[in-house]
Scaffold this motif. Structure first.
Motif, PDB file in Angstrom:
ATOM      1  N   LEU A  41      -0.678  25.525  -1.893  1.00 35.47           N
ATOM      2  CA  LEU A  41       0.420  26.111  -2.652  1.00 35.47           C
ATOM      3  C   LEU A  41       1.237  25.033  -3.353  1.00 35.47           C
ATOM      4  N   LEU A  42       1.434  23.924  -2.680  1.00 33.66           N
ATOM      5  CA  LEU A  42       2.170  22.812  -3.283  1.00 33.66           C
ATOM      6  C   LEU A  42       1.419  22.241  -4.474  1.00 33.66           C
ATOM      7  N   GLN A  43       0.085  22.183  -4.363  1.00 34.88           N
ATOM      8  CA  GLN A  43      -0.724  21.661  -5.469  1.00 34.88           C
ATOM      9  C   GLN A  43      -0.724  22.615  -6.643  1.00 34.88           C
ATOM     10  N   ALA A  44      -0.653  23.918  -6.359  1.00 34.81           N
ATOM     11  CA  ALA A  44      -0.734  24.918  -7.420  1.00 34.81           C
ATOM     12  C   ALA A  44       0.490  24.915  -8.321  1.00 34.81           C
ATOM     13  N   ASN A  45       1.650  24.568  -7.748  1.00 33.22           N
ATOM     14  CA  ASN A  45       2.879  24.568  -8.529  1.00 33.22           C
ATOM     15  C   ASN A  45       3.602  23.251  -8.324  1.00 33.22           C
ATOM     16  N   TYR A  91      11.989  37.348 -28.933  1.00 31.42           N
ATOM     17  CA  TYR A  91      12.147  37.512 -27.488  1.00 31.42           C
ATOM     18  C   TYR A  91      11.318  36.464 -26.750  1.00 31.42           C
ATOM     19  N   THR A  92      11.817  36.044 -25.597  1.00 30.30           N
ATOM     20  CA  THR A  92      11.143  35.048 -24.765  1.00 30.30           C
ATOM     21  C   THR A  92      10.732  35.684 -23.437  1.00 30.30           C
ATOM     22  N   PHE A  93       9.541  35.358 -22.976  1.00 32.60           N
ATOM     23  CA  PHE A  93       9.127  35.842 -21.665  1.00 32.60           C
ATOM     24  C   PHE A  93       8.318  34.773 -20.928  1.00 32.60           C
ATOM     25  N   LYS A  94       8.338  34.850 -19.611  1.00 36.05           N
ATOM     26  CA  LYS A  94       7.479  34.026 -18.769  1.00 36.05           C
ATOM     27  C   LYS A  94       7.206  34.805 -17.488  1.00 36.05           C
ATOM     28  N   ILE A  95       5.930  34.913 -17.115  1.00 37.92           N
ATOM     29  CA  ILE A  95       5.579  35.679 -15.931  1.00 37.92           C
ATOM     30  C   ILE A  95       4.555  34.915 -15.087  1.00 37.92           C
ATOM     31  N   TYR A  96       4.651  35.140 -13.775  1.00 43.56           N
ATOM     32  CA  TYR A  96       3.729  34.529 -12.813  1.00 43.56           C
ATOM     33  C   TYR A  96       3.096  35.631 -11.965  1.00 43.56           C
ATOM     34  N   SER A  97       1.846  35.447 -11.626  1.00 38.89           N
ATOM     35  CA  SER A  97       1.250  36.325 -10.618  1.00 38.89           C
ATOM     36  C   SER A  97       1.724  35.863  -9.249  1.00 38.89           C
ATOM     37  N   GLY A  98       1.369  36.603  -8.212  1.00 36.15           N
ATOM     38  CA  GLY A  98       1.678  36.155  -6.866  1.00 36.15           C
ATOM     39  C   GLY A  98       0.702  35.071  -6.431  1.00 36.15           C
ATOM     40  N   ASP A 202      -7.938  40.341  -7.577  1.00 38.77           N
ATOM     41  CA  ASP A 202      -7.885  39.579  -8.828  1.00 38.77           C
ATOM     42  C   ASP A 202      -6.420  39.297  -9.169  1.00 38.77           C
ATOM     43  N   ASN A 203      -6.176  38.218  -9.901  1.00 34.84           N
ATOM     44  CA  ASN A 203      -4.844  37.963 -10.450  1.00 34.84           C
ATOM     45  C   ASN A 203      -4.854  38.353 -11.919  1.00 34.84           C
ATOM     46  N   TRP A 204      -3.802  39.049 -12.340  1.00 41.16           N
ATOM     47  CA  TRP A 204      -3.776  39.580 -13.707  1.00 41.16           C
ATOM     48  C   TRP A 204      -2.344  39.619 -14.221  1.00 41.16           C
ATOM     49  N   LEU A 205      -2.160  39.145 -15.460  1.00 39.71           N
ATOM     50  CA  LEU A 205      -0.868  39.187 -16.146  1.00 39.71           C
ATOM     51  C   LEU A 205      -1.061  39.870 -17.490  1.00 39.71           C
ATOM     52  N   PHE A 206      -0.062  40.657 -17.882  1.00 39.48           N
ATOM     53  CA  PHE A 206      -0.210  41.408 -19.133  1.00 39.48           C
ATOM     54  C   PHE A 206       1.141  41.652 -19.791  1.00 39.48           C
ATOM     55  N   VAL A 207       1.163  41.522 -21.117  1.00 42.59           N
ATOM     56  CA  VAL A 207       2.317  41.914 -21.928  1.00 42.59           C
ATOM     57  C   VAL A 207       1.777  42.723 -23.098  1.00 42.59           C
ATOM     58  N   GLY A 208       2.250  43.937 -23.235  1.00 42.61           N
ATOM     59  CA  GLY A 208       1.819  44.806 -24.322  1.00 42.61           C
ATOM     60  C   GLY A 208       2.920  45.785 -24.653  1.00 42.61           C
ATOM     61  N   GLY A 209       2.550  46.970 -25.110  1.00 43.03           N
ATOM     62  CA  GLY A 209       3.581  47.946 -25.448  1.00 43.03           C
ATOM     63  C   GLY A 209       3.015  49.313 -25.727  1.00 43.03           C
ATOM     64  N   LYS A 210       3.903  50.291 -25.725  1.00 42.42           N
ATOM     65  CA  LYS A 210       3.508  51.669 -26.015  1.00 42.42           C
ATOM     66  C   LYS A 210       3.997  52.047 -27.414  1.00 42.42           C
ATOM     67  N   ASN A 211       3.049  52.124 -28.333  1.00 45.54           N
ATOM     68  CA  ASN A 211       3.336  52.469 -29.726  1.00 45.54           C
ATOM     69  C   ASN A 211       4.479  51.634 -30.294  1.00 45.54           C
ATOM     70  N   THR A 212       4.381  50.323 -30.085  1.00 39.19           N
ATOM     71  CA  THR A 212       5.401  49.411 -30.600  1.00 39.19           C
ATOM     72  C   THR A 212       5.091  49.007 -32.037  1.00 39.19           C
ATOM     73  N   MET A 237      -2.644  31.078  -8.278  1.00 44.02           N
ATOM     74  CA  MET A 237      -1.589  31.715  -9.057  1.00 44.02           C
ATOM     75  C   MET A 237      -1.759  31.373 -10.535  1.00 44.02           C
ATOM     76  N   ILE A 238      -1.509  32.334 -11.408  1.00 48.41           N
ATOM     77  CA  ILE A 238      -1.579  32.090 -12.844  1.00 48.41           C
ATOM     78  C   ILE A 238      -0.216  32.397 -13.462  1.00 48.41           C
ATOM     79  N   GLU A 239       0.062  31.796 -14.607  1.00 49.86           N
ATOM     80  CA  GLU A 239       1.319  32.018 -15.304  1.00 49.86           C
ATOM     81  C   GLU A 239       1.071  32.179 -16.790  1.00 49.86           C
ATOM     82  N   MET A 240       1.998  32.815 -17.474  1.00 50.02           N
ATOM     83  CA  MET A 240       1.831  33.076 -18.902  1.00 50.02           C
ATOM     84  C   MET A 240       3.219  33.139 -19.529  1.00 50.02           C
TER      85      MET A 240
END
Length: 248
Positions: A41-45, A91-98, A202-212, A237-240
């Motif tokens: 975990l220490l190596q991952a982050n 807009y700014t965003f940043k997300i991490y998986s667990g 699986d680890n998965w991150l997503f940013v999208g929208g509904k009829n944006t 862990m992955i980040e985006m």
């Protein structure tokens, strides 16, 4: 006449000795696994240190907590800790998986921590934040356990998302066991390309929208594969991070 009987040293039965040996081996094995997991975990982050990862709880038991050190003064940074600010009024965003089943996911939008990294494996499954595309207002949050929860609750939440909403998703531990075709289709309609492939842990991150109007999509997917996993039964862990154009 007094008889004195000699008593030899106490000798454990062979089965008792074997049980003690097995118990000792199991304790040593558990300790080695725990140390290995913490080191990974220490190596991952790189922002983590041992002192801020492990914190004593009030009851004295060790618990996991994510704290970041103050960033170095290497120029202006963007909201949510981006290396550079987004252009204009985007807009700014940043997300991490667990990470494994210990450290939870994180979703930051416009400098606001909507879902914070938690300790002790809280919020497993699919974590969703819904944002108004026009105003940037945080509308609602949904957390759905896909191991032993009800997929119907996720489906109801997805159907309730209004047009013109940005949708940010981060997973933790198992996001897929309870997913069915209806839930996957609703997420695909938000712009996901990987939801049909999402499987156990699986680890998965997503940013999208509904009829944006912007129709932007960001996505990352890391498969759970024991041959390549960083944490044995879990991928790393992955980040985006990124910028989303703000509509006028």
């Amino acid at each position: 006449m007094i008889y004195i009987r000699r008593v030899g040293p106490l000798v454990l039965h062979k089965s008792q000795r074997d049980k003690k040996k097995i118990r000792f081996v199991l304790m040593v094995t558990a300790l080695i696994i725990s140390i290995s997991l913490v080191l990974k975990l220490l190596q991952a982050n790189p922002e983590l240190t041992l002192s801020n990862l492990v914190e004593r709880s009030e009851g004295g038991a060790a618990s996991f907590q994510l704290k970041t050190d103050d960033p170095k003064d290497d120029g202006p940074r963007g909201k949510c800790g981006l290396a550079k600010p987004c252009a204009g009024n985007d807009y700014t965003f940043k997300i991490y998986s667990g990470a494994t089943n210990i450290i939870g996911p994180q979703i930051c939008f416009e400098g606001k921590m909507i879902i914070e990294k938690d300790r002790r494996g809280k919020r497993p499954g699919i974590n969703i934040a819904v944002i108004n595309e026009k105003t940037g207002e945080h509308i609602k949050t949904g957390i759905f356990n896909m191991w032993n929860g009800k997929v119907e609750e996720l489906i109801e939440f997805l159907k309730s998302i209004e047009d013109g909403s940005l949708v940010l998703i981060a997973t933790f531990d198992d996001p897929a066991t309870k997913l069915n075709d209806e839930a996957r289709t609703l997420i695909a309609e938000l712009g996901s390309s990987y939801i049909s492939q999402l499987k156990f842990r699986d680890n998965w991150l997503f940013v999208g929208g509904k009829n944006t109007k912007t129709q932007v999509t960001f996505e990352q997917h890391l498969k759970n594969d024991r041959k390549t996993n960083k944490y044995e039964s879990w991928p790393e862990m992955i980040e985006m991070e990124g910028c989303i154009p703000r509509i006028d």
